[in-house]
Design an enzyme around this catalytic site. Structure first.
Site, PDB file in Angstrom:
ATOM      1  N   GLY A  33      -3.742  -1.960  -2.435  1.00  0.00           N
ATOM      2  CA  GLY A  33      -2.330  -1.703  -2.703  1.00  0.00           C
ATOM      3  C   GLY A  33      -2.003  -2.109  -4.139  1.00  0.00           C
ATOM      4  N   LYS A  41     -12.063   0.521  13.375  1.00  0.00           N
ATOM      5  CA  LYS A  41     -10.695   0.834  13.806  1.00  0.00           C
ATOM      6  C   LYS A  41     -10.645   1.066  15.319  1.00  0.00           C
ATOM      7  CE  LYS A  41      -7.563   1.116  10.715  1.00  0.00           C
ATOM      8  NZ  LYS A  41      -6.552   0.039  10.585  1.00  0.00           N
ATOM      9  N   TYR A  45     -15.991   2.633   9.450  1.00  0.00           N
ATOM     10  CA  TYR A  45     -14.519   2.629   9.485  1.00  0.00           C
ATOM     11  C   TYR A  45     -14.023   3.044  10.872  1.00  0.00           C
ATOM     12  CZ  TYR A  45      -9.699   3.671   8.085  1.00  0.00           C
ATOM     13  OH  TYR A  45      -8.333   3.692   7.982  1.00  0.00           O
ATOM     14  N   ASP A  55       0.227  -8.991   1.533  1.00  0.00           N
ATOM     15  CA  ASP A  55      -0.696  -8.038   0.898  1.00  0.00           C
ATOM     16  C   ASP A  55      -1.557  -8.793  -0.096  1.00  0.00           C
ATOM     17  OD1 ASP A  55      -1.733  -5.738  -0.711  1.00  0.00           O
ATOM     18  OD2 ASP A  55      -0.303  -4.628   0.513  1.00  0.00           O
ATOM     19  N   LEU A  59      -0.626  -2.804   8.790  1.00  0.00           N
ATOM     20  CA  LEU A  59      -1.217  -1.708   8.017  1.00  0.00           C
ATOM     21  C   LEU A  59      -2.339  -2.179   7.100  1.00  0.00           C
ATOM     22  CD1 LEU A  59       2.012  -0.976   8.432  1.00  0.00           C
ATOM     23  CD2 LEU A  59       1.427   0.937   6.950  1.00  0.00           C
ATOM     24  N   GLY A  98       0.834  -1.211   0.000  1.00  0.00           N
ATOM     25  CA  GLY A  98       0.000   0.000   0.000  1.00  0.00           C
ATOM     26  C   GLY A  98       0.862   1.252   0.000  1.00  0.00           C
ATOM     27  N   PHE A  99       0.194   2.372   0.087  1.00  0.00           N
ATOM     28  CA  PHE A  99       0.907   3.657   0.041  1.00  0.00           C
ATOM     29  C   PHE A  99       1.864   3.808   1.226  1.00  0.00           C
ATOM     30  CE2 PHE A  99       0.049   7.956   2.011  1.00  0.00           C
ATOM     31  CZ  PHE A  99       1.192   8.552   1.505  1.00  0.00           C
TER      32      PHE A  99
END
Ligand code: UDP
Length: 339
Positions: free
Chosen positions: A36, A153, A149, A31, A76, A10-11
């Site tokens: 990503g 989280k 979200y 991943d 992540l 991912g970023f």
């Protein structure tokens, strides 16, 4: 040090992988390439200390295999992006809840420490002058997909805390506030790559709502070293640390600054929230971090200015070639896997 990075393609994950490899770690990336892209790891894929595993954190076996022999995990992997969460709340809930539990469980199994990457979204509608780690969370209805979200989280953090209390897991939590930089895609709605991409292409910049909502953008190159330092810092297990930017900017000011900075001919277009997202969508009006805790612990200092960030993101887009499919347009944003 042997490190697993979930979401390493991912970023933020790909920047973290670069950083860890440069520091001498042996790195495994897990991943599923859903949000990503393997393009993010181009140039690294044949690195002798990098092992890339394609698999989902939803599969406990994949997680257990990837974490075998690791001393620590940076977690992540997540379904991110307001647009994606609004469109696919079930996928977000499953990955962000069940996937995280699988990672925590596997870490207990091998005795690895965990850095859990969380988000400023958990503070919800709290518009305080600066949000510190103990600030209250103000969330809307659990029936509105927009809040799933933040809910998931937040529960991830509670899961982590329970694993600390009941299994003695070594966990640190970081809450990222609008981290931006090269390689972030606009496809899932993130404003900086989206607006910079539009300015580079010379099409109108899409400001949602009236543009007076504000954020503090932080540069990935400032955030990633602090994440690693916090993972290595001695503190009580289960602590959370904000990592955000230093300067508050409204979205309309951001758009104007991007146009001026890049000498773009683009106009600025205001799009109602219900067109940009869905009817009844509720935005966060303001989100300002208090970074004191991370500064005192590891000297975190978000040094990169907004102008520098704009230049770096624009250079990244120009280098990779402007791919219109990467730049979310209001109609027809694509959310397909990038395999
Ligand atoms: N936004 C916008 N235009 C875009 C994308 C996003 O005006 O093309 C707005 C969005 O509504 C929000 C802010 O920019 O108010 C930041 O959005 P982003 O999704 O980047 O982050 P978050 O909402 O999670 O802070």
């Amino acid at each position: 040090m042997k490190t697993l990075v979930t979401g390493g393609a991912g970023f933020v994950g790909s920047h973290l992988v670069e950083h860890l490899l440069a520091a001498g770690d042996e790195v495994t990336v897990l991943d599923d390439l859903s949000t990503g892209s393997i393009r993010n790891l181009l140039g690294l894929q044949s690195h002798p200390r990098l092992n890339i595993v394609f698999g989902s954190i939803l599969r406990p076996r994949s997680v257990r295999e990837a974490i075998a022999g690791c001393d620590r995990v940076f977690h992540l992997a997540a379904v991110v992006g307001v647009k994606l969460i609004v469109e696919q709340p079930l996928r977000g809930l499953r990955v962000n809840l069940h996937g995280t539990e699988n990672v925590l469980d596997a870490a207990v199994g091998v005795g690895a420490s965990v850095l859990l990457v969380s988000t400023s979204e958990i503070y919800g509608k709290n518009t305080a002058d600066s949000l510190h780690e103990e600030s209250d969370r103000i969330l809307g209805s659990p029936l509105a997909s927009r809040w799933t979200y933040a809910a998931a989280k937040g529960l991830d953090e509670s899961f982590a805390r329970a694993y600390v209390d009941e299994f003695g897991l070594d966990v640190s939590i970081v809450r990222l506030f609008n981290t931006v930089g090269p390689r972030q895609t606009g496809r899932y709605g993130m404003v900086v790559p989206n607006l910079v991409g539009q300015a580079v292409r010379g099409v109108p910049l899409t400001v949602f709502g009236d543009g007076t909502q504000s954020r503090c953008f932080s540069y990935v190159g400032d955030v990633v070293p602090a994440m690693v330092q916090l993972a290595e810092h001695e503190h009580e297990s289960g602590q959370a640390f904000n990592l955000g930017g230093a300067h508050e900017v409204s979205i309309v000011d951001l758009a104007e600054r991007i146009v001026a900075r890049l000498d773009s001919q683009s106009a600025i277009e205001f799009i109602p929230y219900d067109v940009a997202y869905s009817p009844g969508f509720e935005d966060m009006r303001r989100r300002v971090p208090d970074n004191t805790k991370a500064r005192l612990a590891v000297g975190y200092h978000p040094a990169t200015s907004l102008n520098e960030i704009i230049d770096l993101v624009a250079a990244g887009i120009q280098k990779s070639g402007t791919r219109p499919d990467d730049l979310m347009s209001i109609v027809g944003a694509t959310t397909t896997a990038d395999l």
